[in-house]
Scaffold this motif. Sequence first.
Motif, PDB file in Angstrom:
ATOM      1  N   GLU A 139       0.860  -1.190   0.000  1.00  0.00           N
ATOM      2  CA  GLU A 139       0.000   0.000   0.000  1.00  0.00           C
ATOM      3  C   GLU A 139       0.891   1.232   0.000  1.00  0.00           C
ATOM      4  O   GLU A 139       1.793   1.362   0.832  1.00  0.00           O
ATOM      5  CB  GLU A 139      -0.910   0.020   1.214  1.00  0.00           C
ATOM      6  CG  GLU A 139      -1.840   1.218   1.292  1.00  0.00           C
ATOM      7  CD  GLU A 139      -2.974   1.168   0.271  1.00  0.00           C
ATOM      8  OE1 GLU A 139      -3.671   2.193   0.092  1.00  0.00           O
ATOM      9  OE2 GLU A 139      -3.188   0.106  -0.349  1.00  0.00           O
ATOM     10  N   LYS A 201      -9.256 -10.484   5.416  1.00  0.00           N
ATOM     11  CA  LYS A 201     -10.679 -10.694   5.118  1.00  0.00           C
ATOM     12  C   LYS A 201     -11.572 -10.103   6.200  1.00  0.00           C
ATOM     13  O   LYS A 201     -12.651  -9.581   5.924  1.00  0.00           O
ATOM     14  CB  LYS A 201     -10.970 -12.190   4.961  1.00  0.00           C
ATOM     15  CG  LYS A 201     -10.292 -12.816   3.747  1.00  0.00           C
ATOM     16  CD  LYS A 201     -10.601 -14.309   3.655  1.00  0.00           C
ATOM     17  CE  LYS A 201      -9.911 -14.927   2.443  1.00  0.00           C
ATOM     18  NZ  LYS A 201     -10.167 -16.386   2.350  1.00  0.00           N
ATOM     19  N   LYS A 206      -6.893  -3.058   4.672  1.00  0.00           N
ATOM     20  CA  LYS A 206      -6.869  -3.860   3.451  1.00  0.00           C
ATOM     21  C   LYS A 206      -6.247  -3.040   2.333  1.00  0.00           C
ATOM     22  O   LYS A 206      -6.582  -1.869   2.154  1.00  0.00           O
ATOM     23  CB  LYS A 206      -8.298  -4.271   3.076  1.00  0.00           C
ATOM     24  CG  LYS A 206      -8.379  -5.097   1.805  1.00  0.00           C
ATOM     25  CD  LYS A 206      -9.826  -5.465   1.495  1.00  0.00           C
ATOM     26  CE  LYS A 206      -9.914  -6.269   0.198  1.00  0.00           C
ATOM     27  NZ  LYS A 206     -11.315  -6.644  -0.126  1.00  0.00           N
ATOM     28  N   PRO A 207      -5.322  -3.626   1.569  1.00  0.00           N
ATOM     29  CA  PRO A 207      -4.732  -2.889   0.436  1.00  0.00           C
ATOM     30  C   PRO A 207      -5.809  -2.393  -0.522  1.00  0.00           C
ATOM     31  O   PRO A 207      -6.828  -3.051  -0.729  1.00  0.00           O
ATOM     32  CB  PRO A 207      -3.819  -3.927  -0.229  1.00  0.00           C
ATOM     33  CG  PRO A 207      -3.493  -4.891   0.861  1.00  0.00           C
ATOM     34  CD  PRO A 207      -4.727  -4.968   1.715  1.00  0.00           C
ATOM     35  N   PHE A 210      -5.388  -4.379  -6.360  1.00  0.00           N
ATOM     36  CA  PHE A 210      -5.277  -5.827  -6.519  1.00  0.00           C
ATOM     37  C   PHE A 210      -3.833  -6.290  -6.373  1.00  0.00           C
ATOM     38  O   PHE A 210      -3.545  -7.312  -5.737  1.00  0.00           O
ATOM     39  CB  PHE A 210      -5.826  -6.244  -7.883  1.00  0.00           C
ATOM     40  CG  PHE A 210      -5.713  -7.717  -8.162  1.00  0.00           C
ATOM     41  CD1 PHE A 210      -6.453  -8.633  -7.445  1.00  0.00           C
ATOM     42  CD2 PHE A 210      -4.847  -8.192  -9.150  1.00  0.00           C
ATOM     43  CE1 PHE A 210      -6.341  -9.997  -7.689  1.00  0.00           C
ATOM     44  CE2 PHE A 210      -4.729  -9.547  -9.401  1.00  0.00           C
ATOM     45  CZ  PHE A 210      -5.483 -10.451  -8.676  1.00  0.00           C
ATOM     46  N   GLU A 213      -2.974  -6.388  -2.767  1.00  0.00           N
ATOM     47  CA  GLU A 213      -3.563  -7.555  -2.111  1.00  0.00           C
ATOM     48  C   GLU A 213      -2.734  -8.799  -2.382  1.00  0.00           C
ATOM     49  O   GLU A 213      -2.494  -9.611  -1.481  1.00  0.00           O
ATOM     50  CB  GLU A 213      -4.992  -7.762  -2.610  1.00  0.00           C
ATOM     51  CG  GLU A 213      -5.985  -6.732  -2.111  1.00  0.00           C
ATOM     52  CD  GLU A 213      -7.398  -7.038  -2.580  1.00  0.00           C
ATOM     53  OE1 GLU A 213      -7.612  -8.129  -3.166  1.00  0.00           O
ATOM     54  OE2 GLU A 213      -8.288  -6.201  -2.382  1.00  0.00           O
ATOM     55  N   ARG A 214      -2.299  -8.957  -3.626  1.00  0.00           N
ATOM     56  CA  ARG A 214      -1.494 -10.137  -3.982  1.00  0.00           C
ATOM     57  C   ARG A 214      -0.166 -10.137  -3.240  1.00  0.00           C
ATOM     58  O   ARG A 214       0.289 -11.182  -2.757  1.00  0.00           O
ATOM     59  CB  ARG A 214      -1.259 -10.173  -5.495  1.00  0.00           C
ATOM     60  CG  ARG A 214      -2.487 -10.510  -6.305  1.00  0.00           C
ATOM     61  CD  ARG A 214      -2.133 -10.751  -7.746  1.00  0.00           C
ATOM     62  NE  ARG A 214      -1.246 -11.895  -7.895  1.00  0.00           N
ATOM     63  CZ  ARG A 214      -0.714 -12.282  -9.044  1.00  0.00           C
ATOM     64  NH1 ARG A 214      -0.959 -11.590 -10.155  1.00  0.00           N
ATOM     65  NH2 ARG A 214       0.072 -13.335  -9.109  1.00  0.00           N
ATOM     66  N   ASP A 217      -0.949 -10.926   0.431  1.00  0.00           N
ATOM     67  CA  ASP A 217      -1.481 -12.277   0.604  1.00  0.00           C
ATOM     68  C   ASP A 217      -0.410 -13.339   0.385  1.00  0.00           C
ATOM     69  O   ASP A 217      -0.428 -14.388   1.022  1.00  0.00           O
ATOM     70  CB  ASP A 217      -2.648 -12.494  -0.362  1.00  0.00           C
ATOM     71  CG  ASP A 217      -3.385 -13.796  -0.077  1.00  0.00           C
ATOM     72  OD1 ASP A 217      -3.898 -13.955   1.046  1.00  0.00           O
ATOM     73  OD2 ASP A 217      -3.443 -14.666  -0.975  1.00  0.00           O
TER      74      ASP A 217
END
Length: 246
Positions: A139, A201, A206-207, A210, A213-214, A217
Amino acid sequence: PALKKAHPWTALAGSARGASTMRSTPSMMAVTIAVALQPHRCYAALEIHARRALLQNAAMAAAAAALPHAANSFEQNVRMDGINGPGKTKTLFSDFGVTGSGLQFKDYKVGSGAGPKPGDRCSLEWTGVTVGYQGRFFETRNKPKGGAFSDDGFLQEPLTFAVGDGTVIPAIDEAVRGMAAGGIRRIIVPEEIGYPKDGFKRVGPKPSTFSGERALDFVLASKSSMMDKTLMFDLKLTSVRPAGAR
């Protein structure tokens, strides 16, 4: 005879012609004929070629000797203590404070006013980095190297939560309690007070992209015991509203 005396290359060609027992190959014959016909030119060409080969070998040797040193210098410049390798979650940074939970923090700007209390609603700007694994930003505020809090005109969706409501990871909830509005704090987050097993979740932050997030994660979902899941956040506490205020 005069040529043989002046140039050893022509003498070699002459001995090759006179050696009836030597088995000649087409390439040997071509060299022999060329030397015999134009000894001065061939001698000069061979001398130039030999000099070139010597210079190339010297350059390659110098490069090979310099490479390890250059690689080490680069590595020392770009790596920081505690970024890569196993067991880094326990690394202590000498210029950071540390709490009983293992949270490490460093204030880059002290805010003004009273710090938030349980139930107060906080609004944050933030960046996140997988500092324990390759230093990947998950982020940022529209900048490749972060720069989260410069006046760049980029409006990030703020992270808002009430202190103690369980909607953010424990490390951030703990970190804001020692801040005041306008303050900027960097925190190093060990796995124990970071994201839960199901990642982002259920809890934030939360980023917002996408790719972010990857990146996050990939680290959180890893089952490898060698994966260092230490994270780093930069937090700017933009506002604090007392509990119950509208």
